[in-house]
Design a protein around this motif. Structure first.
Motif, PDB file in Angstrom:
ATOM      1  N   MET A 136      14.448  -1.264   4.265  1.00 58.51           N
ATOM      2  CA  MET A 136      13.052  -1.280   4.727  1.00 58.51           C
ATOM      3  C   MET A 136      12.159  -0.846   3.569  1.00 58.51           C
TER       4      MET A 136
ATOM      5  N   SER B  17      10.211  -2.517  -0.297  1.00 54.28           N
ATOM      6  CA  SER B  17      10.611  -2.977  -1.626  1.00 54.28           C
ATOM      7  C   SER B  17       9.818  -2.273  -2.716  1.00 54.28           C
ATOM      8  N   GLY B  18       9.700  -0.943  -2.586  1.00 48.44           N
ATOM      9  CA  GLY B  18       9.172  -0.129  -3.689  1.00 48.44           C
ATOM     10  C   GLY B  18      10.319   0.185  -4.644  1.00 48.44           C
ATOM     11  N   LEU B  19      10.084   1.161  -5.509  1.00 44.98           N
ATOM     12  CA  LEU B  19      11.114   1.490  -6.507  1.00 44.98           C
ATOM     13  C   LEU B  19      12.437   1.875  -5.856  1.00 44.98           C
TER      14      LEU B  19
ATOM     15  N   VAL C 182       3.901   1.307  -3.840  1.00 47.89           N
ATOM     16  CA  VAL C 182       2.721   2.051  -4.270  1.00 47.89           C
ATOM     17  C   VAL C 182       2.431   1.856  -5.761  1.00 47.89           C
TER      18      VAL C 182
ATOM     19  N   PRO D 176       7.402  -6.565   8.504  1.00 50.95           N
ATOM     20  CA  PRO D 176       7.568  -5.120   8.667  1.00 50.95           C
ATOM     21  C   PRO D 176       8.594  -4.755   9.729  1.00 50.95           C
TER      22      PRO D 176
ATOM     23  N   ALA E 124      13.128   3.035   3.180  1.00 54.30           N
ATOM     24  CA  ALA E 124      12.509   3.365   1.884  1.00 54.30           C
ATOM     25  C   ALA E 124      11.078   2.836   1.902  1.00 54.30           C
TER      26      ALA E 124
ATOM     27  N   GLY F  11       8.088   4.531   1.864  1.00 54.37           N
ATOM     28  CA  GLY F  11       6.980   5.233   1.225  1.00 54.37           C
ATOM     29  C   GLY F  11       6.261   6.246   2.092  1.00 54.37           C
TER      30      GLY F  11
ATOM     31  N   LYS G 290       0.028  -0.219   1.820  1.00 53.08           N
ATOM     32  CA  LYS G 290       0.772  -0.191   3.086  1.00 53.08           C
ATOM     33  C   LYS G 290       1.640   1.062   3.229  1.00 53.08           C
TER      34      LYS G 290
ATOM     35  N   GLY H 107      13.622   7.552  -1.836  1.00 51.64           N
ATOM     36  CA  GLY H 107      12.266   7.409  -2.350  1.00 51.64           C
ATOM     37  C   GLY H 107      11.413   8.624  -2.059  1.00 51.64           C
TER      38      GLY H 107
ATOM     39  N   PHE I  87       9.163   8.639 -10.128  1.00 54.54           N
ATOM     40  CA  PHE I  87       9.840   7.397 -10.490  1.00 54.54           C
ATOM     41  C   PHE I  87      11.342   7.660 -10.469  1.00 54.54           C
ATOM     42  N   THR I  88      11.717   8.749 -11.136  1.00 55.63           N
ATOM     43  CA  THR I  88      13.126   9.096 -11.233  1.00 55.63           C
ATOM     44  C   THR I  88      13.722   9.353  -9.861  1.00 55.63           C
TER      45      THR I  88
ATOM     46  N   SER J 295      12.703   8.394  -6.983  1.00 62.06           N
ATOM     47  CA  SER J 295      12.734   7.199  -6.138  1.00 62.06           C
ATOM     48  C   SER J 295      13.856   6.262  -6.566  1.00 62.06           C
TER      49      SER J 295
HETATM   50  C1  LIG Z   1      -1.229   5.272  -9.635  1.00 62.73           C
HETATM   51  C2  LIG Z   1       0.140   5.877  -9.593  1.00 62.73           C
HETATM   52  C3  LIG Z   1       0.745   6.272 -10.766  1.00 62.73           C
HETATM   53  C4  LIG Z   1       2.014   6.838 -10.738  1.00 62.73           C
HETATM   54  N1  LIG Z   1       2.586   7.171 -11.927  1.00 62.73           N
HETATM   55  C5  LIG Z   1       3.815   7.720 -11.919  1.00 62.73           C
HETATM   56  C6  LIG Z   1       4.465   8.021 -13.148  1.00 62.73           C
HETATM   57  O1  LIG Z   1       3.963   7.739 -14.246  1.00 62.73           O
HETATM   58  N2  LIG Z   1       5.693   8.614 -13.098  1.00 62.73           N
HETATM   59  C7  LIG Z   1       6.311   8.904 -11.918  1.00 62.73           C
HETATM   60  O2  LIG Z   1       7.405   9.440 -11.926  1.00 62.73           O
HETATM   61  N3  LIG Z   1       5.733   8.614 -10.731  1.00 62.73           N
HETATM   62  C8  LIG Z   1       4.508   8.020 -10.711  1.00 62.73           C
HETATM   63  N4  LIG Z   1       3.924   7.683  -9.518  1.00 62.73           N
HETATM   64  C9  LIG Z   1       4.657   7.966  -8.256  1.00 62.73           C
HETATM   65  C10 LIG Z   1       5.752   6.935  -7.986  1.00 62.73           C
HETATM   66  O3  LIG Z   1       5.294   5.701  -8.409  1.00 62.73           O
HETATM   67  C11 LIG Z   1       6.109   6.880  -6.498  1.00 62.73           C
HETATM   68  O4  LIG Z   1       6.545   8.149  -6.123  1.00 62.73           O
HETATM   69  C12 LIG Z   1       7.202   5.844  -6.197  1.00 62.73           C
HETATM   70  O5  LIG Z   1       6.824   4.582  -6.682  1.00 62.73           O
HETATM   71  C13 LIG Z   1       7.492   5.759  -4.712  1.00 62.73           C
HETATM   72  O6  LIG Z   1       8.420   4.711  -4.471  1.00 62.73           O
HETATM   73  P1  LIG Z   1       9.019   4.429  -3.038  1.00 62.73           P
HETATM   74  O7  LIG Z   1       9.940   3.278  -3.194  1.00 62.73           O
HETATM   75  O8  LIG Z   1       9.526   5.683  -2.427  1.00 62.73           O
HETATM   76  O9  LIG Z   1       7.809   4.032  -2.082  1.00 62.73           O
HETATM   77  P2  LIG Z   1       6.711   2.893  -2.157  1.00 62.73           P
HETATM   78  O10 LIG Z   1       6.429   2.492  -3.529  1.00 62.73           O
HETATM   79  O11 LIG Z   1       5.604   3.410  -1.339  1.00 62.73           O
HETATM   80  O12 LIG Z   1       7.358   1.637  -1.437  1.00 62.73           O
HETATM   81  C14 LIG Z   1       7.444   1.540  -0.056  1.00 62.73           C
HETATM   82  C15 LIG Z   1       7.395   0.085   0.355  1.00 62.73           C
HETATM   83  O13 LIG Z   1       7.664   0.021   1.746  1.00 62.73           O
HETATM   84  C16 LIG Z   1       6.830  -0.969   2.318  1.00 62.73           C
HETATM   85  N5  LIG Z   1       6.710  -0.735   3.750  1.00 62.73           N
HETATM   86  C17 LIG Z   1       5.901   0.131   4.396  1.00 62.73           C
HETATM   87  N6  LIG Z   1       6.089   0.006   5.721  1.00 62.73           N
HETATM   88  C18 LIG Z   1       7.036  -0.932   5.899  1.00 62.73           C
HETATM   89  C19 LIG Z   1       7.647  -1.509   7.035  1.00 62.73           C
HETATM   90  N7  LIG Z   1       7.291  -1.151   8.276  1.00 62.73           N
HETATM   91  N8  LIG Z   1       8.594  -2.453   6.864  1.00 62.73           N
HETATM   92  C20 LIG Z   1       8.945  -2.867   5.618  1.00 62.73           C
HETATM   93  N9  LIG Z   1       8.362  -2.371   4.494  1.00 62.73           N
HETATM   94  C21 LIG Z   1       7.447  -1.421   4.650  1.00 62.73           C
HETATM   95  C22 LIG Z   1       5.524  -0.813   1.568  1.00 62.73           C
HETATM   96  O14 LIG Z   1       4.745  -1.976   1.696  1.00 62.73           O
HETATM   97  C23 LIG Z   1       6.038  -0.576   0.152  1.00 62.73           C
HETATM   98  O15 LIG Z   1       6.194  -1.796  -0.534  1.00 62.73           O
HETATM   99  C24 LIG Z   1       2.676   7.065  -9.512  1.00 62.73           C
HETATM  100  C25 LIG Z   1       2.080   6.651  -8.321  1.00 62.73           C
HETATM  101  C26 LIG Z   1       0.830   6.045  -8.359  1.00 62.73           C
HETATM  102  C27 LIG Z   1       0.219   5.598  -7.074  1.00 62.73           C
END
Ligand SMILES: Cc1cc2nc3c(=O)[nH]c(=O)nc-3n(C[C@H](O)[C@H](O)[C@H](O)COP(=O)(O)OP(=O)(O)OC[C@H]3O[C@@H](n4cnc5c(N)ncnc54)[C@H](O)[C@@H]3O)c2cc1C
Length: 513
Positions: free
Chosen positions: A12, A14-16, A45, A170, A204, A206, A243, A473, A492-493, A495
């Motif tokens: 669930m 497609s973030g990092l 994000v 979603p 995953a 967010g 989102k 994440g 980033f790390t 996640s």
């Molecule tokens: C501007 C900015 C700069 C940053 N810079 C850094 C940096 O330099 N170094 C660092 O370490 N960290 C940085 N971060 C933080 C880091 O990028 C995030 O902590 C990390 O990307 C989170 O990844 P994630 O996969 O957990 O979540 P997310 O990236 O939030 O991915 C979650 C995904 O789930 C999807 N989703 C939501 N609901 C549903 C659903 N119901 N069904 C299916 N999909 C769904 C969303 O659309 C999204 O694509 C930065 C963040 C931002 C915003």
């Protein structure tokens, strides 16, 4: 109308985190992987943002030092077993990101494990608790596309290895039959119900920052726009369509998963038109650099609220602002400081690693320019009285603070917060002009909400594993850092590494190992 999708692993988001998990599963197993994403494309994000990340070399010395720093930074409130997992998998990141994904770095810093935790992570901006590994600064940081390339690279490899993406689909609900999670229910863009049957599900998805009701209920905050034009009190610097709607947290809680600590992944943000671009992350002028400086910071009562030296540690600033009335603060300075910036710059003070302004000139003109664009968060003028009236600061309170603060500057000793004397700059009306800028609580996104163990397995309220259910994440930050979660190791790390780890543990569960 409904259709059923059968897969070994459903993901669930497609973030990092989600992309890292899918990549790892497809690289190392022959399991079928389906990724469900709410948006029309991958990335989460960080679809478009600057990026620096941390990686811990896989040696006992590095691990021991990183765990010690992490434990101390989090006051031992986080799960160090989970931290160990994250650190372990972080050692794979350089090969994946630089090697397989072909991402270029413009700078890399190797840190001696004996010195971990002794400086601000990345050199500035981030807590010493994040100073636990080597730093990688991805090319394109500060220009907006570094992380997008990471996500795009992942997508290409995942598709080439047979991973199936379902965009605009979603997940709305998790299915738990008996004890076990056996699937989920999603909805595609035509409105058709999609029944997902899987052996394991990775959540995953967010944060919660795009969900006003959850933001209010979980954090007591009201999201505002990039201009802080409404009555909101927190501003986020991710894209507006990220989102971050808390779907994963709600779905997990609904089937008995324990709530984990949630917080704003802190940052302070100068709001308003003219200062930031169309993305709150992108600065247009030097006022953003002023925000990094450690001079006089007060709340709406005119009182100092933290050692301003911490202005180069954004998570601490975020926490300070969170506790203030209106979740904001005010930076106050005078003409002498303005002249000093124009002459000597801020090199003796703070130069932030992303916005590297050194000499700050034409500050008055920049304030006038952004005011002309409707920004009501900046001020310059002749008197403290006018400044207080314009900015909404209690004048009596500020005058009392100035009397004390200016005496500390004169004597070179900060009797209130112990700030380093080199940052003690008086604020005097007699200098000819006084300045102020309102700083709002801001964040990259929110972190936390789901409780996991060291294998990324989701736990219920009795801390028992929910079989078949994993999470990775930003949303597992409460388990990693404690409650409230404070960002420690790089997001980033955390996640990517938790995604990679979850992939391995899901594969083990499916294979019955
Ligand atoms: C501007 C900015 C700069 C940053 N810079 C850094 C940096 O330099 N170094 C660092 O370490 N960290 C940085 N971060 C933080 C880091 O990028 C995030 O902590 C990390 O990307 C989170 O990844 P994630 O996969 O957990 O979540 P997310 O990236 O939030 O991915 C979650 C995904 O789930 C999807 N989703 C939501 N609901 C549903 C659903 N119901 N069904 C299916 N999909 C769904 C969303 O659309 C999204 O694509 C930065 C963040 C931002 C915003």
């Amino acid at each position: 109308m409904s259709r059923t999708i059968k897969t070994d692993v459903a993901i669930m988001g497609s973030g990092l985190a989600g992309l890292s998990a899918a990549y790892r599963l497809l690289k190392t197993t022959d399991l079928k992987v389906a990724i469900f994403e709410k948006r029309p494309y991958q990335g989460g994000v960080v679809s478009n943002c600057p990026m620096a990340f941390m990686s811990l070399p896989d040696t006992p010395e590095h691990m021991a030092s990183a765990l010690r720093v992490m434990g101390e930074f989090t006051n031992y409130a986080g799960d160090l077993g989970l931290a160990r997992t994250i650190f372990h998998y972080s050692s794979l990141l350089p090969d994946i990101v630089l090697g397989e994904l072909g991402i270029e770095v413009e700078d890399m810093i190797v840190n001696d494990p004996a010195t971990f935790g002794q400086k601000r992570a990345y050199g500035s901006g981030f807590p010493n608790g994040m100073d636990v590994g080597d730093y990688y600064f991805i090319k394109g940081r500060g220009q907006g596309h570094a992380a997008a390339l990471v996500c795009l690279g992942y997508r290409r490899i995942i598709e080439s290895l047979g991973g199936q993406f379902y965009f605009n689909t979603p997940i709305q609900k998790i299915i738990r039959e008996g004890d076990r999670v056996t699937g989920a229910v999603a909805c595609d863009k035509t409105g058709e119900r999609v029944d997902i049957r899987c052996k394991t599900l990775l959540v995953a998805s967010g944060g919660i920052s795009d969900n006003p009701q959850m933001m209010k209920e979980e954090l007591g905050l009201t999201r505002t726009d990039d201009d802080c034009s409404g009555d909101g009190d927190v501003i986020f610097i991710h894209f507006k369509n990220s989102k971050e709607t808390g779907d994963g947290q709600r779905a997990v809680w609904e089937i008995g998963g324990a709530k984990g600590g949630i917080s704003v992944s802190g940052h302070s943000v100068v709001p308003g038109p003219g200062i930031v671009g169309n993305i709150a992350w992108m600065p247009r002028n030097l006022l953003r650099i002023v925000q990094e400086q450690p001079y006089l910071w007060v709340d709406a009562n005119g009182k100092r609220f933290m050692n301003e030296e911490m202005s180069d540690q954004h998570m601490a600033v975020g926490a300070g602002l969170y506790n203030n009335p209106g979740h904001c603060g005010y930076i106050i300075w005078d003409e002498d400081t303005t002249k000093r910036w124009a002459k000597r710059g801020v090199e003796d003070d703070y130069v932030y690693f992303i916005f590297r302004g050194k000499k700050i000139e034409f500050i008055r003109e920049q304030i006038d320019m952004v005011k002309a664009q409707g920004n009501r968060h900046v001020y310059h003028g002749d008197t403290i009285h006018d400044l207080c009236e314009y900015m909404g600061i209690d004048e009596k309170g500020l005058r009392e603070t100035l009397a004390d603060y200016n005496s500390y500057c004169e004597n070179g000793v900060d009797l209130e917060f112990g700030k380093n004397p080199r940052f003690l700059r008086p604020v005097r009306e007699e200098s000819g002009q006084v300045y102020a800028m309102r700083i709002h609580l801001g964040g990259y996104d929110t972190i936390g909400g789901i409780t996991v163990n060291r294998y990324c397995q989701v736990l219920d309220t009795k801390k028992k594993v929910i079989p078949g259910l994993y999470s990775a994440g930003g949303m597992i930050a409460g388990s990693l850092y404690g409650n409230p979660p404070v960002n420690a190791s790089s997001s980033f790390t955390a996640s990517c590494s938790s995604g990679l780890a979850a992939a391995d543990y899901m594969a083990k569960e499916i294979k019955g190992e």
